[in-house]
Write an enzyme that holds these catalytic residues in place. Sequence first.
Site, PDB file in Angstrom:
ATOM      1  N   CYS A  14       1.462   0.886  16.752  1.00  0.00           N
ATOM      2  CA  CYS A  14       2.692   0.166  16.403  1.00  0.00           C
ATOM      3  C   CYS A  14       3.262  -0.448  17.686  1.00  0.00           C
ATOM      4  O   CYS A  14       4.173   0.113  18.304  1.00  0.00           O
ATOM      5  CB  CYS A  14       3.703   1.105  15.746  1.00  0.00           C
ATOM      6  SG  CYS A  14       3.142   1.809  14.182  1.00  0.00           S
ATOM      7  N   CYS A  87       1.797  11.146  11.229  1.00  0.00           N
ATOM      8  CA  CYS A  87       2.126   9.729  11.445  1.00  0.00           C
ATOM      9  C   CYS A  87       3.207   9.289  10.465  1.00  0.00           C
ATOM     10  O   CYS A  87       3.051   9.440   9.246  1.00  0.00           O
ATOM     11  CB  CYS A  87       0.879   8.869  11.271  1.00  0.00           C
ATOM     12  SG  CYS A  87       1.207   7.091  11.341  1.00  0.00           S
ATOM     13  N   GLU A 262     -15.397 -13.289  -5.652  1.00  0.00           N
ATOM     14  CA  GLU A 262     -15.299 -12.338  -4.534  1.00  0.00           C
ATOM     15  C   GLU A 262     -16.708 -11.842  -4.216  1.00  0.00           C
ATOM     16  O   GLU A 262     -17.478 -11.541  -5.122  1.00  0.00           O
ATOM     17  CB  GLU A 262     -14.382 -11.179  -4.935  1.00  0.00           C
ATOM     18  CG  GLU A 262     -14.483  -9.921  -4.116  1.00  0.00           C
ATOM     19  CD  GLU A 262     -14.049 -10.114  -2.676  1.00  0.00           C
ATOM     20  OE1 GLU A 262     -14.752  -9.593  -1.788  1.00  0.00           O
ATOM     21  OE2 GLU A 262     -13.019 -10.776  -2.448  1.00  0.00           O
ATOM     22  N   CYS A 334      -3.479 -13.477   5.802  1.00  0.00           N
ATOM     23  CA  CYS A 334      -3.123 -12.378   6.700  1.00  0.00           C
ATOM     24  C   CYS A 334      -3.228 -12.822   8.153  1.00  0.00           C
ATOM     25  O   CYS A 334      -3.059 -12.013   9.065  1.00  0.00           O
ATOM     26  CB  CYS A 334      -4.015 -11.161   6.439  1.00  0.00           C
ATOM     27  SG  CYS A 334      -5.775 -11.480   6.700  1.00  0.00           S
TER      28      CYS A 334
END
EC number: 2.1.1.189
Length: 376
Positions: A14, A87, A262, A334
């Site tokens: 992160c 986490c 796909e 993305c």
Amino acid sequence: MHCAQYTAGRCRSCQWLDKPYPQQLADKQHHLESLLAGHAVTQWLAPVFGRESAFRNKAKMVVSGSVERPLLGMLHRDGTPVDLCACPLYPPSFEPVFTVLKTFIARAGLTPYNVARKRGELKFLLLTESTYNGELMLRFVLRSETKLAQLIAALPWLQQQLPQLAVISANIQPVHMAILEGEREIPLTEQQALPERFNQVPLYIRPQSFFQTNPQVAASLYATARQWVQEHEVHSMWDLFCGVGGFGLHCAGPETQLTGIEINAEAIACARQSAEQLGLKNVSFAALDSTRFATAEAQIPELVLVNPPRRGIGRELCDYLSQMAPKFILYSSCNAETMAKDISLLAGYHIERVQLFDMFPHTSHYEVLTLLTLRR
């Protein structure tokens, strides 16, 4: 969000954890706007975001340590193991599961793989949770089948301890490289699809099919795509790089002619299962290369939806779409940088609206949905 491993300097996954969350969103929005600065955008919509912690539905855990005292998490740059069982990105339900899995590894005698020595068998544990019913999918990534019989023999104890384990499989990954999984998947339970449901649309997750890791924001992304498509009364569409069919199944009405493409056969099996459950008669899914499928077609639907991997859709598909000129292109990405490059190649299109979806808090990554309309 507080993270002990980040504070101690042991995990930096992160990267933006020190940055206040409103600033994270602002920085991502600025990055997106700068990428599309050369294009006229009719409407910028406000970013969509969800929880700042406990939002992930999937854990990818490196198994290290010893068979008696296994460690689950990741390897630091210097090779030392980092325990990620606590986490804060994971839901609270995961930590007790990890505790049981550590005991199971010892009971089954599954020797953790040692990267430095290139010895051992158990490389990774991949855990996925359904937000629909709380069921779990667990995958054991093994170097070989050497310990498979021991794993199978010990499974009844694990299933008794964790009755929510609905899907279990073993993946064989023999290569000494940082590759998460191999091609061969061995089912260890009769059930091999984890049911999920977003916005009343049934979806399924199989061991080797891709699925979004932030269900809350993914549900918003799919719902937004449906709203945008419905506003334009689209009757025919393609869903390219469709995965398990999340976009197409949300956008298709009873009369919509939908073709989903796909490359991953497992994902297509999931999409077909969902379409059958929804009773959609004009929907078809095929396990093919999306670019090869599209460029071989002589006719184009009203709308083409694309949700490519990080590399984008590429020049060949952009050239084809520019030539065939569907009325609408709905681009879910993305990687906004490759999306921006692709949009520059899509001649004759105008950006009607753009919206950022923060699927990955505390990192620089995000998803973006862009609606392109053909200039009249």
